[in-house]
Design a protein around this motif. Structure first.
Motif, mmCIF file in Angstrom:
data_model
loop_
_atom_site.group_PDB
_atom_site.id
_atom_site.type_symbol
_atom_site.label_atom_id
_atom_site.label_comp_id
_atom_site.label_asym_id
_atom_site.label_seq_id
_atom_site.Cartn_x
_atom_site.Cartn_y
_atom_site.Cartn_z
ATOM 1 N N GLU A 27 0.843 -1.197 0.000
ATOM 2 C CA GLU A 27 0.000 0.000 0.000
ATOM 3 C C GLU A 27 0.879 1.247 0.000
ATOM 4 O OE1 GLU A 27 -2.969 -0.001 3.075
ATOM 5 O OE2 GLU A 27 -3.212 2.163 2.960
ATOM 6 N N ASP A 28 0.534 2.206 -0.859
ATOM 7 C CA ASP A 28 1.296 3.451 -0.942
ATOM 8 C C ASP A 28 1.175 4.234 0.355
ATOM 9 O OD1 ASP A 28 0.341 3.996 -4.422
ATOM 10 O OD2 ASP A 28 1.844 2.691 -3.525
ATOM 11 N N LYS A 29 2.272 4.863 0.737
ATOM 12 C CA LYS A 29 2.300 5.561 2.024
ATOM 13 C C LYS A 29 3.060 6.873 1.883
ATOM 14 C CE LYS A 29 3.607 4.579 6.828
ATOM 15 N NZ LYS A 29 4.303 3.618 7.693
ATOM 16 N N VAL A 30 2.483 7.941 2.438
ATOM 17 C CA VAL A 30 3.126 9.258 2.422
ATOM 18 C C VAL A 30 3.100 9.801 3.854
ATOM 19 C CG1 VAL A 30 3.051 11.598 1.486
ATOM 20 C CG2 VAL A 30 2.349 9.659 0.061
ATOM 21 N N VAL A 31 4.260 10.197 4.349
ATOM 22 C CA VAL A 31 4.372 10.667 5.733
ATOM 23 C C VAL A 31 4.964 12.063 5.752
ATOM 24 C CG1 VAL A 31 5.406 10.259 7.996
ATOM 25 C CG2 VAL A 31 4.659 8.316 6.602
ATOM 26 N N GLN A 32 4.312 12.971 6.435
ATOM 27 C CA GLN A 32 4.799 14.345 6.521
ATOM 28 C C GLN A 32 5.216 14.673 7.950
ATOM 29 O OE1 GLN A 32 1.324 16.014 3.733
ATOM 30 N NE2 GLN A 32 2.860 17.563 4.228
ATOM 31 N N SER A 33 6.230 15.502 8.041
ATOM 32 C CA SER A 33 6.669 15.959 9.356
ATOM 33 C C SER A 33 7.192 17.391 9.259
ATOM 34 C CB SER A 33 7.773 15.043 9.908
ATOM 35 O OG SER A 33 8.919 15.105 9.081
ATOM 36 N N PRO A 34 7.081 18.177 10.339
ATOM 37 C CA PRO A 34 6.324 17.837 11.540
ATOM 38 C C PRO A 34 4.824 17.904 11.277
ATOM 39 C CG PRO A 34 7.024 20.112 11.625
ATOM 40 C CD PRO A 34 7.617 19.537 10.366
ATOM 41 N N LEU A 35 4.024 17.451 12.235
ATOM 42 C CA LEU A 35 2.572 17.541 12.079
ATOM 43 C C LEU A 35 2.114 18.977 12.192
ATOM 44 C CD1 LEU A 35 1.260 14.426 14.052
ATOM 45 C CD2 LEU A 35 1.503 14.725 11.576
ATOM 46 N N SER A 36 2.765 19.730 13.069
ATOM 47 C CA SER A 36 2.424 21.145 13.194
ATOM 48 C C SER A 36 3.662 21.922 13.605
ATOM 49 C CB SER A 36 1.295 21.340 14.204
ATOM 50 O OG SER A 36 1.730 20.979 15.495
ATOM 51 N N LEU A 37 3.584 23.204 13.339
ATOM 52 C CA LEU A 37 4.758 24.051 13.514
ATOM 53 C C LEU A 37 4.288 25.485 13.750
ATOM 54 C CD1 LEU A 37 7.877 23.955 13.180
ATOM 55 C CD2 LEU A 37 7.532 24.305 10.740
ATOM 56 N N VAL A 38 4.866 26.135 14.751
ATOM 57 C CA VAL A 38 4.573 27.544 14.998
ATOM 58 C C VAL A 38 5.884 28.314 14.895
ATOM 59 C CG1 VAL A 38 3.649 29.250 16.607
ATOM 60 C CG2 VAL A 38 2.678 26.940 16.546
ATOM 61 N N VAL A 39 5.904 29.336 14.048
ATOM 62 C CA VAL A 39 7.117 30.125 13.855
ATOM 63 C C VAL A 39 6.760 31.600 13.925
ATOM 64 C CG1 VAL A 39 8.173 28.330 12.435
ATOM 65 C CG2 VAL A 39 6.925 30.203 11.331
ATOM 66 N N HIS A 40 7.781 32.426 14.020
ATOM 67 C CA HIS A 40 7.577 33.858 14.001
ATOM 68 C C HIS A 40 7.763 34.382 12.584
ATOM 69 C CE1 HIS A 40 8.572 33.410 18.377
ATOM 70 N NE2 HIS A 40 7.479 34.159 18.422
ATOM 71 N N GLU A 41 7.077 35.440 12.296
ATOM 72 C CA GLU A 41 7.189 36.057 10.978
ATOM 73 C C GLU A 41 8.653 36.360 10.689
ATOM 74 O OE1 GLU A 41 5.169 39.863 10.341
ATOM 75 O OE2 GLU A 41 4.043 38.882 8.753
ATOM 76 N N GLY A 42 9.085 36.030 9.485
ATOM 77 C CA GLY A 42 10.471 36.246 9.100
ATOM 78 C C GLY A 42 11.331 34.999 9.200
ATOM 79 N N ASP A 43 10.855 34.005 9.942
ATOM 80 C CA ASP A 43 11.617 32.758 10.058
ATOM 81 C C ASP A 43 11.594 31.994 8.741
ATOM 82 O OD1 ASP A 43 10.692 31.832 13.499
ATOM 83 O OD2 ASP A 43 12.096 33.329 12.674
ATOM 84 N N THR A 44 12.526 31.049 8.621
ATOM 85 C CA THR A 44 12.543 30.110 7.497
ATOM 86 C C THR A 44 12.114 28.746 8.007
ATOM 87 O OG1 THR A 44 14.272 31.281 6.273
ATOM 88 C CG2 THR A 44 14.027 28.925 5.828
ATOM 89 N N VAL A 45 11.261 28.083 7.261
ATOM 90 C CA VAL A 45 10.791 26.759 7.684
ATOM 91 C C VAL A 45 11.062 25.734 6.596
ATOM 92 C CG1 VAL A 45 8.981 27.695 9.165
ATOM 93 C CG2 VAL A 45 8.452 27.101 6.805
#
Lengths: 111, 115
Positions: A1-19
């Motif tokens: 079965e095809d599987k796709v996993v993303q990380s992180p599940l959630s993220l909080v950053v400040h304006e101007g940051d790079t993610v």
């Protein structure tokens, strides 16, 4: 079965940051990987990647694919509050047109 | 790209009733797709609709519950039948790029709440 996993599940950053958002996949006969931004209901298309090592870029967003290690990253530089959304990664495999989605990364950009 | 519209944008329905969602595309496309996104979840493909043939359903989805019509190359409907609260979701119509690129575009979605 095809599987796709993303990380992180959630993220909080400040304006101007790079993610950097991550997407790894396990599929048979990989064909393409797509990134979407979902703010309310409709996913908005960002990038489609088919070849390793070729960066796709649009403004502050960029993405690259590594077919050997089976992953992709989505970079957002100089983040703005308007970047707050769920970012979805999806994969197409074989001859099918079906997209298999990851669970998404919820990004919140604060002032 | 493709411009896709969906109707209704949202609806609140009583359990046991049915709702038909319409999807219109601004260009002719071979395949149209219907996805479901349950609260807090990612997107799951319900079925693929080709014009002139029966829709192809994914595992866990059946025609009696989600009948689909595809009368022409620019239009499709999805009906959610005999609804229960578990059917509360966003339903999304999607098409492949009409120019043949391996990209897929989504409509604005229908937010369904079943009481």
């Amino acid at each position: 079965e095809d599987k796709v996993v993303q990380s992180p599940l959630s993220l909080v950053v400040h304006e101007g940051d790079t993610v950097t958002l991550n997407c790894s996949y396990e599929v048979t006969n990989f064909r393409s990987l797509l990134w979407y931004k979902q703010e309310k209901k409709a996913p908005t298309f960002l990038f489609m990647l088919t070849s390793s090592g070729i960066e796709k870029k649009s403004g502050r967003l960029s993405s690259i694919l590594d077919k050997k290690e089976l992953f992709s990253i989505l970079n957002i530089t100089a983040t703005q509050t308007g970047d707050s959304a769920v970012y979805l990664c999806a994969v197409k495999a074989g001859t099918a047109s079906k997209l298999t989605f990851g669970t998404g990364t919820r990004l919140q950009v604060t002032l | 790209s493709a411009v896709i519209s969906q109707k209704p944008s949202r609806d609140i329905c009583q359990r046991g009733t049915s709702l038909t969602i319409q999807c219109q595309v601004d260009s002719q496309v071979t395949m149209m797709f219907w996805y479901r996104q349950q609260p807090g979840q990612s997107l799951t493909l319900i079925a693929t609709a080709n014009q002139g043939s029966e829709a192809t359903y994914e595992s866990g989805f059946v025609i009696d519950k989600f009948p689909i019509s595809r009368p022409n190359l620019t239009f499709s409907t999805l009906t959610v039948s005999n609804m229960s609260p578990e059917d509360s979701s966003i339903y999304l119509c999607s098409v492949e790029d009409p120019l043949g690129e391996d990209t897929q575009y989504f409509g604005p979605g229908t937010r369904l709440t079943v009481l």
